[in-house]
Design a protein around this motif. Structure first.
Motif, PDB file in Angstrom:
ATOM      1  N   GLY A  18       0.766  -1.293   0.060  1.00  0.00           N
ATOM      2  CA  GLY A  18      -0.030  -0.145  -0.111  1.00  0.00           C
ATOM      3  C   GLY A  18       0.723   1.283  -0.046  1.00  0.00           C
ATOM      4  O   GLY A  18       0.577   2.312  -0.676  1.00  0.00           O
ATOM      5  N   VAL A  19       1.944   1.312   0.837  1.00  0.00           N
ATOM      6  CA  VAL A  19       2.907   2.413   0.779  1.00  0.00           C
ATOM      7  C   VAL A  19       3.403   2.747  -0.612  1.00  0.00           C
ATOM      8  O   VAL A  19       3.617   3.568  -1.055  1.00  0.00           O
ATOM      9  CB  VAL A  19       3.751   2.089   2.036  1.00  0.00           C
ATOM     10  CG1 VAL A  19       4.890   3.382   2.144  1.00  0.00           C
ATOM     11  CG2 VAL A  19       3.059   2.423   3.334  1.00  0.00           C
ATOM     12  N   LEU A  20       4.004   1.551  -1.026  1.00  0.00           N
ATOM     13  CA  LEU A  20       4.714   1.509  -2.245  1.00  0.00           C
ATOM     14  C   LEU A  20       3.605   2.291  -3.529  1.00  0.00           C
ATOM     15  O   LEU A  20       4.108   2.961  -4.201  1.00  0.00           O
ATOM     16  CB  LEU A  20       5.319   0.219  -2.872  1.00  0.00           C
ATOM     17  CG  LEU A  20       6.566  -0.331  -1.972  1.00  0.00           C
ATOM     18  CD1 LEU A  20       6.748  -1.762  -2.447  1.00  0.00           C
ATOM     19  CD2 LEU A  20       7.818   0.642  -2.212  1.00  0.00           C
ATOM     20  N   LEU A  21       2.279   1.661  -3.456  1.00  0.00           N
ATOM     21  CA  LEU A  21       1.573   2.035  -4.428  1.00  0.00           C
ATOM     22  C   LEU A  21       1.387   3.618  -4.207  1.00  0.00           C
ATOM     23  O   LEU A  21       1.191   4.314  -5.284  1.00  0.00           O
ATOM     24  CB  LEU A  21       0.210   1.360  -4.392  1.00  0.00           C
ATOM     25  CG  LEU A  21       0.091  -0.062  -5.164  1.00  0.00           C
ATOM     26  CD1 LEU A  21      -1.184  -0.740  -4.852  1.00  0.00           C
ATOM     27  CD2 LEU A  21       0.502  -0.051  -6.537  1.00  0.00           C
ATOM     28  N   PHE A  22       1.188   4.106  -3.018  1.00  0.00           N
ATOM     29  CA  PHE A  22       0.852   5.407  -2.640  1.00  0.00           C
ATOM     30  C   PHE A  22       2.040   6.372  -3.084  1.00  0.00           C
ATOM     31  O   PHE A  22       1.846   7.517  -3.963  1.00  0.00           O
ATOM     32  CB  PHE A  22       0.697   5.603  -1.081  1.00  0.00           C
ATOM     33  CG  PHE A  22       0.536   7.078  -0.763  1.00  0.00           C
ATOM     34  CD1 PHE A  22      -0.698   7.777  -1.087  1.00  0.00           C
ATOM     35  CD2 PHE A  22       1.621   7.849  -0.173  1.00  0.00           C
ATOM     36  CE1 PHE A  22      -0.730   9.054  -0.610  1.00  0.00           C
ATOM     37  CE2 PHE A  22       1.529   9.095   0.373  1.00  0.00           C
ATOM     38  CZ  PHE A  22       0.227   9.780  -0.174  1.00  0.00           C
ATOM     39  N   VAL A  23       3.294   5.817  -2.937  1.00  0.00           N
ATOM     40  CA  VAL A  23       4.514   6.587  -3.177  1.00  0.00           C
ATOM     41  C   VAL A  23       4.590   6.828  -4.807  1.00  0.00           C
ATOM     42  O   VAL A  23       4.892   7.858  -5.487  1.00  0.00           O
ATOM     43  CB  VAL A  23       5.718   6.054  -2.771  1.00  0.00           C
ATOM     44  CG1 VAL A  23       6.923   6.581  -3.486  1.00  0.00           C
ATOM     45  CG2 VAL A  23       5.783   6.199  -1.277  1.00  0.00           C
ATOM     46  N   MET A  26       2.033   9.010  -6.284  1.00  0.00           N
ATOM     47  CA  MET A  26       2.424  10.652  -5.782  1.00  0.00           C
ATOM     48  C   MET A  26       3.443  10.942  -6.963  1.00  0.00           C
ATOM     49  O   MET A  26       3.406  12.139  -7.409  1.00  0.00           O
ATOM     50  CB  MET A  26       2.652  10.672  -4.412  1.00  0.00           C
ATOM     51  CG  MET A  26       1.546  10.550  -3.622  1.00  0.00           C
ATOM     52  SD  MET A  26       0.341  11.572  -3.809  1.00  0.00           S
ATOM     53  CE  MET A  26       0.865  13.154  -3.623  1.00  0.00           C
ATOM     54  N   TYR A  27       4.383  10.120  -7.274  1.00  0.00           N
ATOM     55  CA  TYR A  27       5.467  10.439  -8.097  1.00  0.00           C
ATOM     56  C   TYR A  27       4.929  10.831  -9.480  1.00  0.00           C
ATOM     57  O   TYR A  27       5.376  11.551 -10.229  1.00  0.00           O
ATOM     58  CB  TYR A  27       6.572   9.513  -8.143  1.00  0.00           C
ATOM     59  CG  TYR A  27       7.667   9.612  -9.009  1.00  0.00           C
ATOM     60  CD1 TYR A  27       8.561  10.569  -8.975  1.00  0.00           C
ATOM     61  CD2 TYR A  27       7.503   9.075 -10.480  1.00  0.00           C
ATOM     62  CE1 TYR A  27       9.470  10.624 -10.089  1.00  0.00           C
ATOM     63  CE2 TYR A  27       8.365   9.247 -11.250  1.00  0.00           C
ATOM     64  CZ  TYR A  27       9.429  10.299 -10.929  1.00  0.00           C
ATOM     65  OH  TYR A  27      10.509  10.465 -12.024  1.00  0.00           O
ATOM     66  N   LEU A  28       4.096   9.818 -10.054  1.00  0.00           N
ATOM     67  CA  LEU A  28       3.282  10.108 -11.174  1.00  0.00           C
ATOM     68  C   LEU A  28       2.561  11.371 -11.417  1.00  0.00           C
ATOM     69  O   LEU A  28       2.726  11.931 -12.473  1.00  0.00           O
ATOM     70  CB  LEU A  28       2.558   8.832 -11.787  1.00  0.00           C
ATOM     71  CG  LEU A  28       3.458   7.398 -12.019  1.00  0.00           C
ATOM     72  CD1 LEU A  28       2.399   6.188 -12.208  1.00  0.00           C
ATOM     73  CD2 LEU A  28       4.428   7.588 -13.054  1.00  0.00           C
ATOM     74  N   ILE A  29       1.821  11.525 -10.199  1.00  0.00           N
ATOM     75  CA  ILE A  29       0.982  12.850 -10.504  1.00  0.00           C
ATOM     76  C   ILE A  29       2.053  14.077 -10.432  1.00  0.00           C
ATOM     77  O   ILE A  29       1.734  15.105 -11.172  1.00  0.00           O
ATOM     78  CB  ILE A  29       0.019  12.625  -9.017  1.00  0.00           C
ATOM     79  CG1 ILE A  29      -1.065  11.783  -9.449  1.00  0.00           C
ATOM     80  CG2 ILE A  29      -0.519  14.395  -8.866  1.00  0.00           C
ATOM     81  CD1 ILE A  29      -2.111  11.687  -8.319  1.00  0.00           C
TER      82      ILE A  29
END
Length: 165
Positions: A18-23, A26-29
């Motif tokens: 979950g944390v990896l998907l969030f990071v 956020m990077y892509l956005i």
């Protein structure tokens, strides 16, 4: 005991994923909005922004190079558009470049387009103002279409009068 540690292992793996998907999201956005790349600012003055909004794309020669950072009124007939542009394309944008507003695709999302300059060899600097081209809006097209229809009606009436006589 085995069951409790198995549960903790699954919970830990779930939290890490979950944390990896969030990071990553956020990077892509951030990459799309030029948050993590080095940028410079440009601005241009328009009489009508035709539905352009903050966050819309800025394109140079058909390539997305930045975003619209802000739009502000200067007076009742002047609107200034602030742009954030990627540093690596600064060398291609010359001081005689011109900004215009166009549509992106069939849905009509607005984009800011920068046309390359031809006469200048000097590149733009940070916070520089570039010239703008007047925007042709839908109202202008409809007004031209109405004039054409009115003229066609006059010609048809004159043609009918001519053929009767």
């Amino acid at each position: 005991m085995e069951n409790g540690s198995n549960f903790k292992l699954k919970l830990g793996a779930f939290v890490i994923v979950g944390v990896l998907l969030f990071v990553v999201s956020m990077y892509l956005i951030g990459e799309n909005k030029n948050i993590f790349s080095s940028t410079f600012a440009l601005k241009s003055h328009f009489k009508n922004v035709s539905g352009l909004r903050e966050g819309n794309n800025v394109r140079f020669s058909g390539i997305t190079i930045g975003t619209v950072k802000g739009i502000e009124f200067v007076s009742d007939t002047d609107v200034v558009v602030f742009m954030t542009i990627k540093d690596d394309v600064q060398k291609y944008i010359k001081t005689d470049a011109r900004a215009s507003i166009g549509s992106d695709g069939l849905m009509g999302d607005k984009i800011l387009m920068i046309s390359p300059g031809a006469n200048s060899n000097k590149m733009v600097e940070d916070n520089m103002t570039i010239a703008s081209k007047p925007t042709v809006g839908m109202d202008d097209l409809m007004e031209g279409f109405k004039k054409s229809v009115d003229n066609a009606e006059i010609i048809t009436n004159e043609l009918a009068t001519f053929t009767k006589s």
